[in-house]
Design a protein around this motif. Sequence first.
Motif, PDB file in Angstrom:
ATOM      1  N   GLN A 167       0.878  -1.190   0.113  1.00  0.00           N
ATOM      2  CA  GLN A 167       0.062  -0.015   0.007  1.00  0.00           C
ATOM      3  C   GLN A 167       0.727   1.124   0.184  1.00  0.00           C
ATOM      4  O   GLN A 167       1.872   1.459   0.765  1.00  0.00           O
ATOM      5  CB  GLN A 167      -0.856  -0.101   1.081  1.00  0.00           C
ATOM      6  CG  GLN A 167      -1.950   0.990   0.999  1.00  0.00           C
ATOM      7  CD  GLN A 167      -3.012   0.806   2.233  1.00  0.00           C
ATOM      8  OE1 GLN A 167      -2.718   0.888   3.316  1.00  0.00           O
ATOM      9  NE2 GLN A 167      -4.258   1.141   1.959  1.00  0.00           N
ATOM     10  N   ASP A 171       2.798  10.136  -1.911  1.00  0.00           N
ATOM     11  CA  ASP A 171       2.724  10.529  -3.433  1.00  0.00           C
ATOM     12  C   ASP A 171       3.902  10.584  -3.948  1.00  0.00           C
ATOM     13  O   ASP A 171       5.019  11.029  -3.242  1.00  0.00           O
ATOM     14  CB  ASP A 171       1.753  11.764  -3.518  1.00  0.00           C
ATOM     15  CG  ASP A 171       0.347  11.715  -3.031  1.00  0.00           C
ATOM     16  OD1 ASP A 171      -0.225  10.728  -2.787  1.00  0.00           O
ATOM     17  OD2 ASP A 171      -0.387  12.701  -3.481  1.00  0.00           O
ATOM     18  N   ILE A 182      -1.601  -0.432 -10.469  1.00  0.00           N
ATOM     19  CA  ILE A 182      -2.211   0.155  -9.134  1.00  0.00           C
ATOM     20  C   ILE A 182      -3.713   0.316  -9.046  1.00  0.00           C
ATOM     21  O   ILE A 182      -4.360   0.975 -10.064  1.00  0.00           O
ATOM     22  CB  ILE A 182      -1.481   1.721  -8.903  1.00  0.00           C
ATOM     23  CG1 ILE A 182       0.117   1.177  -8.748  1.00  0.00           C
ATOM     24  CG2 ILE A 182      -1.830   2.061  -7.662  1.00  0.00           C
ATOM     25  CD1 ILE A 182       1.048   2.370  -8.421  1.00  0.00           C
ATOM     26  N   ARG A 183      -4.271  -0.112  -7.962  1.00  0.00           N
ATOM     27  CA  ARG A 183      -5.534   0.146  -7.910  1.00  0.00           C
ATOM     28  C   ARG A 183      -5.806   1.382  -7.171  1.00  0.00           C
ATOM     29  O   ARG A 183      -5.339   1.419  -5.876  1.00  0.00           O
ATOM     30  CB  ARG A 183      -6.148  -1.143  -7.156  1.00  0.00           C
ATOM     31  CG  ARG A 183      -7.829  -1.185  -6.788  1.00  0.00           C
ATOM     32  CD  ARG A 183      -8.350  -2.403  -6.313  1.00  0.00           C
ATOM     33  NE  ARG A 183      -7.945  -3.622  -6.621  1.00  0.00           N
ATOM     34  CZ  ARG A 183      -7.458  -4.536  -5.789  1.00  0.00           C
ATOM     35  NH1 ARG A 183      -7.143  -4.178  -4.516  1.00  0.00           N
ATOM     36  NH2 ARG A 183      -7.098  -5.490  -6.471  1.00  0.00           N
ATOM     37  N   GLU A 184      -6.459   2.218  -7.690  1.00  0.00           N
ATOM     38  CA  GLU A 184      -6.420   3.707  -7.054  1.00  0.00           C
ATOM     39  C   GLU A 184      -8.045   4.045  -6.349  1.00  0.00           C
ATOM     40  O   GLU A 184      -8.316   4.976  -6.240  1.00  0.00           O
ATOM     41  CB  GLU A 184      -6.217   4.497  -8.024  1.00  0.00           C
ATOM     42  CG  GLU A 184      -4.799   4.417  -8.434  1.00  0.00           C
ATOM     43  CD  GLU A 184      -4.103   5.752  -9.295  1.00  0.00           C
ATOM     44  OE1 GLU A 184      -5.069   6.206 -10.078  1.00  0.00           O
ATOM     45  OE2 GLU A 184      -3.017   5.903  -9.346  1.00  0.00           O
ATOM     46  N   LEU A 187      -8.767   6.461  -3.851  1.00  0.00           N
ATOM     47  CA  LEU A 187      -8.794   7.707  -4.303  1.00  0.00           C
ATOM     48  C   LEU A 187      -9.892   8.274  -5.356  1.00  0.00           C
ATOM     49  O   LEU A 187     -10.437   9.234  -5.192  1.00  0.00           O
ATOM     50  CB  LEU A 187      -7.456   8.124  -4.909  1.00  0.00           C
ATOM     51  CG  LEU A 187      -6.903   9.728  -4.728  1.00  0.00           C
ATOM     52  CD1 LEU A 187      -6.598   9.994  -3.239  1.00  0.00           C
ATOM     53  CD2 LEU A 187      -5.483   9.540  -5.456  1.00  0.00           C
ATOM     54  N   THR A 188      -9.898   7.332  -6.307  1.00  0.00           N
ATOM     55  CA  THR A 188     -10.850   7.547  -7.413  1.00  0.00           C
ATOM     56  C   THR A 188     -12.141   7.030  -7.389  1.00  0.00           C
ATOM     57  O   THR A 188     -13.028   7.270  -8.355  1.00  0.00           O
ATOM     58  CB  THR A 188     -10.202   7.302  -8.843  1.00  0.00           C
ATOM     59  OG1 THR A 188      -9.751   6.043  -8.781  1.00  0.00           O
ATOM     60  CG2 THR A 188      -8.728   8.165  -8.836  1.00  0.00           C
ATOM     61  N   LYS A 196       0.635   2.054 -14.921  1.00  0.00           N
ATOM     62  CA  LYS A 196       1.335   3.058 -14.807  1.00  0.00           C
ATOM     63  C   LYS A 196       2.657   3.206 -15.863  1.00  0.00           C
ATOM     64  O   LYS A 196       3.050   2.121 -16.290  1.00  0.00           O
ATOM     65  CB  LYS A 196       2.055   2.992 -13.405  1.00  0.00           C
ATOM     66  CG  LYS A 196       0.970   3.229 -12.307  1.00  0.00           C
ATOM     67  CD  LYS A 196       0.393   4.610 -12.049  1.00  0.00           C
ATOM     68  CE  LYS A 196      -0.764   4.854 -11.352  1.00  0.00           C
ATOM     69  NZ  LYS A 196      -1.263   6.212 -11.292  1.00  0.00           N
ATOM     70  N   GLY A 209      -7.156  10.743 -11.925  1.00  0.00           N
ATOM     71  CA  GLY A 209      -6.882   9.209 -12.417  1.00  0.00           C
ATOM     72  C   GLY A 209      -6.294   8.872 -13.723  1.00  0.00           C
ATOM     73  O   GLY A 209      -5.878   7.977 -13.914  1.00  0.00           O
ATOM     74  N   VAL A 215       2.115   8.284  -8.438  1.00  0.00           N
ATOM     75  CA  VAL A 215       1.426   7.178  -7.596  1.00  0.00           C
ATOM     76  C   VAL A 215       0.835   7.986  -6.460  1.00  0.00           C
ATOM     77  O   VAL A 215       1.664   9.056  -6.097  1.00  0.00           O
ATOM     78  CB  VAL A 215       2.286   6.095  -7.235  1.00  0.00           C
ATOM     79  CG1 VAL A 215       2.962   5.272  -8.430  1.00  0.00           C
ATOM     80  CG2 VAL A 215       3.407   6.491  -6.188  1.00  0.00           C
ATOM     81  N   TYR A 216       0.101   7.320  -5.666  1.00  0.00           N
ATOM     82  CA  TYR A 216      -0.764   8.090  -4.342  1.00  0.00           C
ATOM     83  C   TYR A 216      -0.815   7.374  -3.514  1.00  0.00           C
ATOM     84  O   TYR A 216      -0.940   6.003  -3.538  1.00  0.00           O
ATOM     85  CB  TYR A 216      -2.012   8.536  -5.090  1.00  0.00           C
ATOM     86  CG  TYR A 216      -2.289   9.418  -6.231  1.00  0.00           C
ATOM     87  CD1 TYR A 216      -1.867  10.597  -6.132  1.00  0.00           C
ATOM     88  CD2 TYR A 216      -2.668   9.006  -7.442  1.00  0.00           C
ATOM     89  CE1 TYR A 216      -1.882  11.545  -7.315  1.00  0.00           C
ATOM     90  CE2 TYR A 216      -2.729   9.987  -8.506  1.00  0.00           C
ATOM     91  CZ  TYR A 216      -2.268  10.959  -8.356  1.00  0.00           C
ATOM     92  OH  TYR A 216      -2.386  11.634  -9.551  1.00  0.00           O
ATOM     93  N   THR A 219      -3.199   4.099  -2.216  1.00  0.00           N
ATOM     94  CA  THR A 219      -3.344   3.182  -3.245  1.00  0.00           C
ATOM     95  C   THR A 219      -2.830   1.769  -3.094  1.00  0.00           C
ATOM     96  O   THR A 219      -1.790   1.806  -2.449  1.00  0.00           O
ATOM     97  CB  THR A 219      -3.450   3.900  -4.540  1.00  0.00           C
ATOM     98  OG1 THR A 219      -1.897   4.248  -4.706  1.00  0.00           O
ATOM     99  CG2 THR A 219      -4.273   4.981  -4.638  1.00  0.00           C
TER     100      THR A 219
END
Length: 931
Positions: A167, A171, A182-184, A187-188, A196, A209, A215-216, A219
Amino acid sequence: MTFPTTSDLSTNVPNTAQAWHTLTTEQALDSLQSDPEKGLPENQIQLRQGYFGLNELEEGKGRSTLEILWDQFTNIMLVMLIFVAIVSAVLDLRKAVFPKDAVAIFAIVVLNGILGYLQESRAEKALAALKKLSSPKVRVIRNGNPSEVAAKELVPGDVMLLEAGVQIAADGRLLEEQNLQIREAALTGEAEAVNKETNRLLEADAPLGDRVNLVYQGTEVVQGRGKVLVTKTGMETEIGKIAAMLQAVENEPTPLQQRMTQLGNVLVSGALILVALVVLGGVLRAGWGQFENLLETSLSMAVAVVPEGLPAVVTVTLAIGTQRMVRRNALIRKLPAVETLGSVTNICSDKTGTLTQNKMVVQRIETPSFSLRVSGEGYAPVGEFESTTTPYDAIAQVEVERLLTECVLCNDAILQQQQGEWTILGDPTEGALLTLAGKGGFYRETLNQKMSRVGEIPFSSERKRMSVICQDSEDWDKGADYILFSKGSPELVLERCTSIQQGEKVVPITEIQRNQILEQNNQMAGNGLRVLGFAYRPVATIPEIEEAEEAESQLVWLGLVGMLDAPRKEVRDAVLRCREAGIRPIMITGDHQLTAKAIASFLGIAEPGDRVLTGQELEKLSQTELEKEVDHVSVYARVSPEHKLRIVQALQKQGKFVAMTGDGVNDAPALKQADIGIAMGITGTDVSKEASDMILLDDNFATIVAATEEGRVVYDNIRRFIKYILGSNIGEVLVIAAAPILGLGGVPLSPLQILWMNLVTDGLPALALAMEPAEPNVMQRPPYSPRESIFSRGLGSYMVRIGIVFAILTIILMEWAYFHAQASGIQERWKTMVFTTLCLAQMGHALAIRSDTRLTVQMNPFSNPYVLAAVVFTTVLQLLLIYVESLRNFFGTHVLDGTELAVCFGFSALMFVWIEAEKLVYHLFAAKRLN
Ligand code: ATP
């Protein structure tokens, strides 16, 4: 490169508020004055931590103090008490006496509210402390070295390494990536994973998105690997900006707490009905003249029926349970797990790391022409190769040379020497391969210069293999630019081979050779070794990830490597304890069936006659067929994470209560589905931890068994004090109801005295009972169903029986005391005697109830010193209520003389005698049944 100094930082701070997605990697690195290979130097980290603060999200506001406080007073039992206080005040005021009961009840309501509030805030603090314990670690490059640091220590400019299951902790701007997805969703809201790309530059206004080069925080890496330059930390991150999304340890009411609330509702409704009946019945019989008396009686009954102290005791017990478990290395993430752990019937455990030590040492190598034994211990690259077939120097041979080269190149782990000790960073399987290669003189530093990596097809538990593509160093294949190295499950790698390395030559592989290799594989696996197959292939271009299947074909077979992962010493014992406790351990592993079977048999998990089911066989079974099989299978081998989900569901369909371990990203659904999902504290991915109910801080199977034992103790103790408290409540109600029926004038107990009993003289010993250690047979009986009612297994009948005994003893005393007091002049003294006897009898009850089966004399009184202390302390308090004038005035008691006090003690002791006698009778019957 220059790094800012302290004074620079205040004037020339790296600007983190940039549109990072519009910058190239060089621009981004420049801007944060960092180095992609070396990361930040030590002094910068401290400087930047000082300036940017720790990488933490500020806690969400949560419920305000006022809200928590308000919640305490909206509890139905307290509402009823407030109502009782009001009615009592009105009655007193009409009689022109000071409304003492009402004031006292109010005081207790407020006190209870404050206590509840303090408890909740303490519980929240405790949970926050637990959260810290489970706070994630991040792999970074600092000072030129890869290392692991706590996520909160990240600063802008850090170089962070990502891999599947992580995880993301801050950022950042991508510097490198291989097949990074990456599963965001956090966030989104988009569930689909995002691909990516490092080198795409984007417009400043690209939506969040679409920023594929960033990367954030928060996520999750679903696949692949990456290197990231941290650009924003803490509240500056996107997630920090939106909301302080806490991945908090959840604090949801446990099934028991919910049932307690229901019980509260039932009792309050019961109390109200009782009040109505007493008042109505009395008025009908004796007319309105008795109304006030009746109302007073019924108010007392209403207060008596409600176990005011119970909710607090339950909360404290669960909290104590979590603390005991953490001491034994099991970190509870969801409170219900504390009480339900005791009900587990099946523990499904991974093999590697949980049942075994996850410290791999290669012991054997089989190349097409050589069989080698390898000596040495641990990860130190020191050991000998001994050929069992041919006497000459096998290491110098091409087959072995190539195999060892692949061990180094097709590898993501890092072997390092720290303070004289060799350790690895990354997967132990791969660490063992580096150690092996080191023993033969092959190291990454030298090989990388000749054959640098240009691409990779990553490992996954589903594929059970991985490949890397390296530049060719001429001596491998004259015609090709690149070499693809593939290693993994031997059957799967061998399937993809069409030729075999023989000396310097590559020749087509024959069926006989294939069978020979599979035979060697089975032989090693049968000895409990974990076996990997190695192959390679020259390629002209770097294959894309989508072309993996095609690229990993027509391979050249190089050989097998067998490594030992010794079982953990304590697990054999733990398995035995499980069996005694009626819990069936099950091994679920990605490893070969023979390796799995060998280790399972050694540990006692597989018994003669138990089946081993492979992933392939499982795939062919329908869910209904699997449900029929699950009871006979104790080892599942070569399974993929999605099979785990099917296994849990099948077991649950059979009525089992399943605990399941997992460490990978793809284990999350199975962990969620399991009744108790268990993640690994050391090797587990953040995603698996997030999905779990409990985290094993030491990754050890024995810890699951220890936690299960604690779960049973918690549940036993909860049942123990429910019996203790509710039995006394029933007794009180019956005594109050009996007084008018027997024609004794007045209510024997005032609401204030009842509150005192329920909260103090019942509450303190009940708390002490919550600390009771495990009964000796706690792990020698089958698990109880988590769906059983609290009142099952004799608890309901015990409460009623003891309540009646309580009442009979006290009523006999009441009769005697009433006439004795009439004769002695101070008539009201009989009430004080009833009050005292009820309180003291509970002390005897507390001592006797510590065990259901053992007599008190058979138990060490100091094994739970709290009970002894609570009994002594409460008895002293009770005496103070009688002999200290101010307290006497307040509680409406009277001084008792020596005889009266002795009678009270005598009658109270009978309670203790009764319970002990019950145990004796139980033993007598049990002995008869055995004969
Ligand atoms: P468990 O599920 O008990 O932890 P496991 O660790 O063997 O078992 P996986 O990690 O899914 O399960 O590995 C499955 C198989 O994949 C292994 O038996 C091995 O053949 C292969 N394998 C494991 N690690 C690697 C690796 N780093 N590179 C290539 N193949 C691997």
